[in-house]
Motif scaffolding. Structure first.
Motif, PDB file in Angstrom:
ATOM      1  N   GLY A 149      -7.495  10.938   4.400  1.00 54.84           N
ATOM      2  CA  GLY A 149      -7.372  10.112   5.597  1.00 54.84           C
ATOM      3  C   GLY A 149      -5.976  10.190   6.152  1.00 54.84           C
ATOM      4  N   PHE A 150      -5.761   9.442   7.213  1.00 51.37           N
ATOM      5  CA  PHE A 150      -4.435   9.468   7.842  1.00 51.37           C
ATOM      6  C   PHE A 150      -4.175   8.182   8.591  1.00 51.37           C
ATOM      7  N   GLY A 151      -2.915   7.983   8.939  1.00 49.75           N
ATOM      8  CA  GLY A 151      -2.521   6.827   9.740  1.00 49.75           C
ATOM      9  C   GLY A 151      -1.895   7.316  11.033  1.00 49.75           C
ATOM     10  N   LEU A 152      -2.446   6.869  12.138  1.00 54.27           N
ATOM     11  CA  LEU A 152      -1.907   7.208  13.461  1.00 54.27           C
ATOM     12  C   LEU A 152      -1.161   5.984  13.978  1.00 54.27           C
ATOM     13  N   ALA A 212       0.807  -1.227   0.000  1.00 55.93           N
ATOM     14  CA  ALA A 212       0.000   0.000   0.000  1.00 55.93           C
ATOM     15  C   ALA A 212       0.839   1.276   0.000  1.00 55.93           C
ATOM     16  N   GLU A 213       2.046   1.206   0.533  1.00 58.51           N
ATOM     17  CA  GLU A 213       2.869   2.415   0.578  1.00 58.51           C
ATOM     18  C   GLU A 213       3.845   2.495  -0.589  1.00 58.51           C
ATOM     19  N   GLY A 214       3.964   1.389  -1.331  1.00 59.09           N
ATOM     20  CA  GLY A 214       4.887   1.373  -2.469  1.00 59.09           C
ATOM     21  C   GLY A 214       6.331   1.554  -2.061  1.00 59.09           C
ATOM     22  N   THR A 244       0.325  -6.893   5.467  1.00 57.10           N
ATOM     23  CA  THR A 244      -0.049  -5.515   5.130  1.00 57.10           C
ATOM     24  C   THR A 244       0.900  -4.492   5.768  1.00 57.10           C
ATOM     25  N   VAL A 245       1.219  -3.459   5.006  1.00 55.54           N
ATOM     26  CA  VAL A 245       1.971  -2.328   5.576  1.00 55.54           C
ATOM     27  C   VAL A 245       1.024  -1.193   5.953  1.00 55.54           C
ATOM     28  N   SER A 246      -0.211  -1.276   5.456  1.00 61.49           N
ATOM     29  CA  SER A 246      -1.220  -0.245   5.724  1.00 61.49           C
ATOM     30  C   SER A 246      -2.543  -0.718   5.123  1.00 61.49           C
ATOM     31  N   GLY A 247      -3.625  -0.444   5.826  1.00 60.67           N
ATOM     32  CA  GLY A 247      -4.939  -0.842   5.307  1.00 60.67           C
ATOM     33  C   GLY A 247      -5.590   0.253   4.461  1.00 60.67           C
ATOM     34  N   GLN A 248      -4.813   1.280   4.178  1.00 61.14           N
ATOM     35  CA  GLN A 248      -5.408   2.473   3.556  1.00 61.14           C
ATOM     36  C   GLN A 248      -6.148   2.213   2.249  1.00 61.14           C
ATOM     37  N   LEU A 249      -5.524   1.466   1.348  1.00 60.23           N
ATOM     38  CA  LEU A 249      -6.141   1.317   0.021  1.00 60.23           C
ATOM     39  C   LEU A 249      -7.494   0.623   0.154  1.00 60.23           C
ATOM     40  N   PHE A 285       2.681  -4.226   9.419  1.00 63.01           N
ATOM     41  CA  PHE A 285       4.021  -4.836   9.478  1.00 63.01           C
ATOM     42  C   PHE A 285       4.948  -4.146   8.496  1.00 63.01           C
ATOM     43  N   ARG A 286       6.139  -3.850   8.936  1.00 63.05           N
ATOM     44  CA  ARG A 286       7.112  -3.245   8.014  1.00 63.05           C
ATOM     45  C   ARG A 286       8.473  -3.903   8.206  1.00 63.05           C
ATOM     46  N   ALA A 287       9.009  -4.361   7.090  1.00 59.95           N
ATOM     47  CA  ALA A 287      10.288  -5.064   7.138  1.00 59.95           C
ATOM     48  C   ALA A 287      11.451  -4.099   6.975  1.00 59.95           C
ATOM     49  N   HIS A 333      10.664   2.726  15.775  1.00 56.42           N
ATOM     50  CA  HIS A 333      10.239   1.839  14.688  1.00 56.42           C
ATOM     51  C   HIS A 333      10.138   0.409  15.191  1.00 56.42           C
ATOM     52  N   ALA A 334       9.035  -0.232  14.884  1.00 59.26           N
ATOM     53  CA  ALA A 334       8.889  -1.659  15.175  1.00 59.26           C
ATOM     54  C   ALA A 334       8.488  -2.356  13.882  1.00 59.26           C
ATOM     55  N   ALA A 335       8.780  -3.651  13.804  1.00 55.26           N
ATOM     56  CA  ALA A 335       8.410  -4.414  12.605  1.00 55.26           C
ATOM     57  C   ALA A 335       6.905  -4.702  12.611  1.00 55.26           C
ATOM     58  N   GLU A 336       6.323  -4.759  13.813  1.00 58.87           N
ATOM     59  CA  GLU A 336       4.882  -4.970  13.955  1.00 58.87           C
ATOM     60  C   GLU A 336       4.348  -3.844  14.832  1.00 58.87           C
ATOM     61  N   PHE A 337       3.449  -3.068  14.300  1.00 58.60           N
ATOM     62  CA  PHE A 337       2.861  -1.989  15.100  1.00 58.60           C
ATOM     63  C   PHE A 337       1.385  -1.850  14.720  1.00 58.60           C
ATOM     64  N   TRP A 338       0.648  -1.150  15.555  1.00 54.98           N
ATOM     65  CA  TRP A 338      -0.792  -0.991  15.316  1.00 54.98           C
ATOM     66  C   TRP A 338      -1.051   0.388  14.740  1.00 54.98           C
ATOM     67  N   LEU A 351       4.023  11.565  14.328  1.00 56.54           N
ATOM     68  CA  LEU A 351       3.038  10.729  15.022  1.00 56.54           C
ATOM     69  C   LEU A 351       1.994  10.236  14.028  1.00 56.54           C
ATOM     70  N   ILE A 352       1.681  11.093  13.060  1.00 55.80           N
ATOM     71  CA  ILE A 352       0.617  10.801  12.098  1.00 55.80           C
ATOM     72  C   ILE A 352       1.099  11.183  10.707  1.00 55.80           C
ATOM     73  N   GLY A 353       0.717  10.367   9.714  1.00 61.18           N
ATOM     74  CA  GLY A 353       0.966  10.733   8.319  1.00 61.18           C
ATOM     75  C   GLY A 353      -0.325  10.551   7.544  1.00 61.18           C
ATOM     76  N   PHE A 396       2.642   7.243  -3.657  1.00 61.01           N
ATOM     77  CA  PHE A 396       2.078   7.454  -5.012  1.00 61.01           C
ATOM     78  C   PHE A 396       0.636   7.949  -5.003  1.00 61.01           C
ATOM     79  N   TYR A 397      -0.103   7.655  -3.940  1.00 58.83           N
ATOM     80  CA  TYR A 397      -1.555   7.913  -3.956  1.00 58.83           C
ATOM     81  C   TYR A 397      -1.933   9.335  -3.525  1.00 58.83           C
ATOM     82  N   MET A 398      -0.950  10.140  -3.155  1.00 58.36           N
ATOM     83  CA  MET A 398      -1.290  11.469  -2.619  1.00 58.36           C
ATOM     84  C   MET A 398      -1.664  12.438  -3.737  1.00 58.36           C
TER      85      MET A 398
HETATM   86  O1  4AD Z   1       3.331   7.613   7.434  1.00 62.02           O
HETATM   87  P1  4AD Z   1       2.859   6.214   7.235  1.00 62.02           P
HETATM   88  O2  4AD Z   1       3.767   5.272   6.542  1.00 62.02           O
HETATM   89  O3  4AD Z   1       1.460   6.350   6.485  1.00 62.02           O
HETATM   90  C1  4AD Z   1       0.675   5.326   6.037  1.00 62.02           C
HETATM   91  O4  4AD Z   1       0.880   4.154   6.231  1.00 62.02           O
HETATM   92  C2  4AD Z   1      -0.561   5.797   5.356  1.00 62.02           C
HETATM   93  N1  4AD Z   1      -1.101   4.698   4.567  1.00 62.02           N
HETATM   94  C3  4AD Z   1      -1.539   6.300   6.389  1.00 62.02           C
HETATM   95  C4  4AD Z   1      -2.859   6.763   5.809  1.00 62.02           C
HETATM   96  O5  4AD Z   1      -2.887   7.834   5.227  1.00 62.02           O
HETATM   97  N2  4AD Z   1      -3.915   5.992   5.954  1.00 62.02           N
HETATM   98  O6  4AD Z   1       2.487   5.569   8.644  1.00 62.02           O
HETATM   99  C5  4AD Z   1       1.544   6.187   9.475  1.00 62.02           C
HETATM  100  C6  4AD Z   1       2.059   6.248  10.902  1.00 62.02           C
HETATM  101  C7  4AD Z   1       3.340   7.047  11.078  1.00 62.02           C
HETATM  102  O7  4AD Z   1       3.074   8.418  11.180  1.00 62.02           O
HETATM  103  C8  4AD Z   1       3.909   6.470  12.352  1.00 62.02           C
HETATM  104  O8  4AD Z   1       3.285   7.026  13.491  1.00 62.02           O
HETATM  105  C9  4AD Z   1       3.472   5.021  12.268  1.00 62.02           C
HETATM  106  O9  4AD Z   1       2.408   4.941  11.370  1.00 62.02           O
HETATM  107  N3  4AD Z   1       4.574   4.149  11.818  1.00 62.02           N
HETATM  108  C10 4AD Z   1       5.266   3.333  12.616  1.00 62.02           C
HETATM  109  N4  4AD Z   1       5.164   3.097  13.923  1.00 62.02           N
HETATM  110  C11 4AD Z   1       6.010   2.199  14.450  1.00 62.02           C
HETATM  111  N5  4AD Z   1       6.931   1.504  13.743  1.00 62.02           N
HETATM  112  C12 4AD Z   1       7.065   1.706  12.412  1.00 62.02           C
HETATM  113  N6  4AD Z   1       7.951   1.000  11.732  1.00 62.02           N
HETATM  114  C13 4AD Z   1       6.207   2.660  11.795  1.00 62.02           C
HETATM  115  N7  4AD Z   1       6.043   3.092  10.535  1.00 62.02           N
HETATM  116  C14 4AD Z   1       5.051   4.003  10.563  1.00 62.02           C
END
Ligand code: 4AD
Ligand code: MG
Length: 455
Positions: free
Chosen positions: A422-425, A165-167, A194-199, A218-220, A228-233, A379-381, A355-357
């Protein structure tokens, strides 16, 4: 049998009443005339003090009870105004239900966070970690409550997915067998976590207007930072017809609401952390709820950082220019030193964002927003999404995002799509911000980082 939390709620009206409860021994101290046990059953942040004498039933065993043993207590509530604890239990009977061994690793003393990470299965019993995990739970509830009250539909997006989802190429591949073809191992197809449920959420926002996800991502990235964690909410709201400005308003409203809720419900925990971890934590949190956040554009941020370098601020990355992907040091300088409050930065260069912005008319920037907060940085993107089909496809091709797997996503733009934002917290980063904990490994029960897979 009572939960200790219920006794805490009503001890003032229960003077002299007899109660029975089961709890864990935190300390056990023998005096000449009376002995004291400090107990907790996990339902309350504050401990309960039990006073016992040699004439009670079970005295001999009670005296022997070691730290972490489990006891059943029958006793009377006695209010003790003026003492550190508001009441105590004067026991008439103590049964040692299970004796812990002497080598219990969490004896009553200070332990380093590093040591506690090695006993992640026990560390939630410490005061600090129990405060953190309680606040984490309350924050999660506050988030659901906020979105529910705002009329959002809670949606669940897949954990196993075929897209990135983040490319950004940071997905973990899913495999089914040990002897595996990693390229195509989800029953003959390539799948990843999944790296993000956004799409997926964007598609659902077209059905419900306002949706949000709240789940693990999850991010590798082989990253050894403290955030940074490999698994975060992640919490990912998405609102059809919303602009970047609407998105920013929603972020501020959400944060103020959830932080206010935690302040009300977890005051004891926050006060403990304020006393022991981050002086002024409660004042900081009150500030989030009561004062306005600030906003500046990425270009303005770059100018501020350039000036800072001229004035001798010692960033590791001193080459400040349009196009720089801001580092944590730059983000923190802006919100911590310059603005001293949560700060929105908008309109980032398109080449450092996904890419989606939505592409702005200047052809250089996108309608992105990051929220930077003191002590953490990002904190948020989030962003407004590109709603023009042709522009989106062209952007994917430019930066080599494979469009074949994203056809369903791109097609949304052809079925009536006006705007969406939208955004990701990052949930762990939020918990860090609200608790004053400085390492992401200490805000999630069992952290998953390159060096943490013990449990
Ligand atoms: O900025 P990111 O990568 O944005 C997205 O994933 C978008 N799809 C969000 C959206 O628009 N729906 O990640 C969003 C947030 C970051 O601001 C950060 O707080 C957290 O997720 N984050 C992490 N937290 C812990 N460990 C990691 N490896 C993180 N990567 C991102
Ligand atoms: Mg980001």
């Amino acid at each position: 049998m009572k939960d200790l939390t219920n006794i805490f709620k009503s001890y003032q009206n229960m003077e002299g009443a007899e109660v029975t409860f089961i709890a864990r021994v935190r300390s056990n101290r023998q005096g000449k005339v009376v002995s004291f046990m400090v107990l907790n059953d996990g339902t309350t942040f504050k401990d309960v003090q039990v006073v016992y004498k040699s004439d009670i039933i079970g005295f001999n065993d009670a005296q022997e009870a070691r730290v972490s043993s489990i006891v059943e207590v029958v006793g009377k509530i006695i209010n003790t105004p003026g003492k550190p604890q508001p009441f105590e239990i004067v026991a008439s009977k103590i049964i040692l239900l299970d004796q812990a061994i002497e080598e219990y690793p969490l004896q009553k003393k200070e332990h380093s966070p590093e040591f506690l990470r090695e006993i992640a299965h026990l560390r939630a019993r410490t005061k600090t970690l129990s405060a953190v995990f309680k606040i984490r739970s309350t924050l999660a509830f506050a988030i659901h409550k906020f979105f529910n009250e705002q009329g959002f539909v809670y949606v669940n997006t897949p954990i196993i997915t075929s897209n990135d989802a983040e490319g950004a190429g940071e997905e973990f591949v899913v495999t089914t067998l040990e002897d595996t073809n990693y390229e195509e191992d989800f029953f003959g197809k390539k799948a990843n976590l999944t790296v993000s449920g956004q799409l997926h959420a964007e598609a659902l926002a077209q059905a419900f207007k306002k949706v949000y996800t709240f789940g693990p991502t999850f991010r590798a990235e082989e990253s050894y930072t403290s955030k940074h964690a490999a698994e975060f909410w992640m919490i990912e709201p998405e609102v059809a017809f919303n602009s970047l400005t609407d998105n920013i308003l929603l972020i501020e409203k959400m944060l103020k609401s959830i932080v206010g809720y935690v302040l009300e419900k977890c005051f004891d925990e926050l006060q403990f952390l304020d006393n022991n971890l981050e002086k002024g934590l409660i004042e900081k949190i009150q500030g989030i709820t009561s004062s306005n956040f600030k906003t500046l554009t990425y270009s303005e941020a770059i100018e501020i950082l350039k000036k800072a370098v001229e004035q001798g601020v010692a960033f590791e990355q001193k080459n400040i220019h349009f196009g720089l992907d801001l580092g944590t040091e730059h983000e923190r300088y802006i919100c911590e030193v310059v603005n001293k409050c949560p700060t929105f930065v908008t309109n980032y260069p398109k080449d450092i964002k996904a890419f989606y912005m939505k592409q702005n008319d200047d052809n250089k920037t996108v309608a992105a927003v990051d929220l930077l907060v003191p002590g953490i940085g990002e904190l948020i993107g989030g962003s407004e999404r590109e709603s023009d089909y042709d522009k989106l496809v062209k952007r994917c091709e430019e930066i080599k995002i494979p469009v074949d797997k994203l056809e369903w996503y791109l097609n949304l733009r052809q079925y009536g799509y006006y705007k969406s934002a939208g955004f990701g917290l990052g949930f762990e980063r939020l918990v860090m911000y609200i608790t004053g904990i400085t390492n992401i490994r200490d805000v999630i029960s069992y952290p998953r980082t390159p060096k943490n897979l013990l449990f």
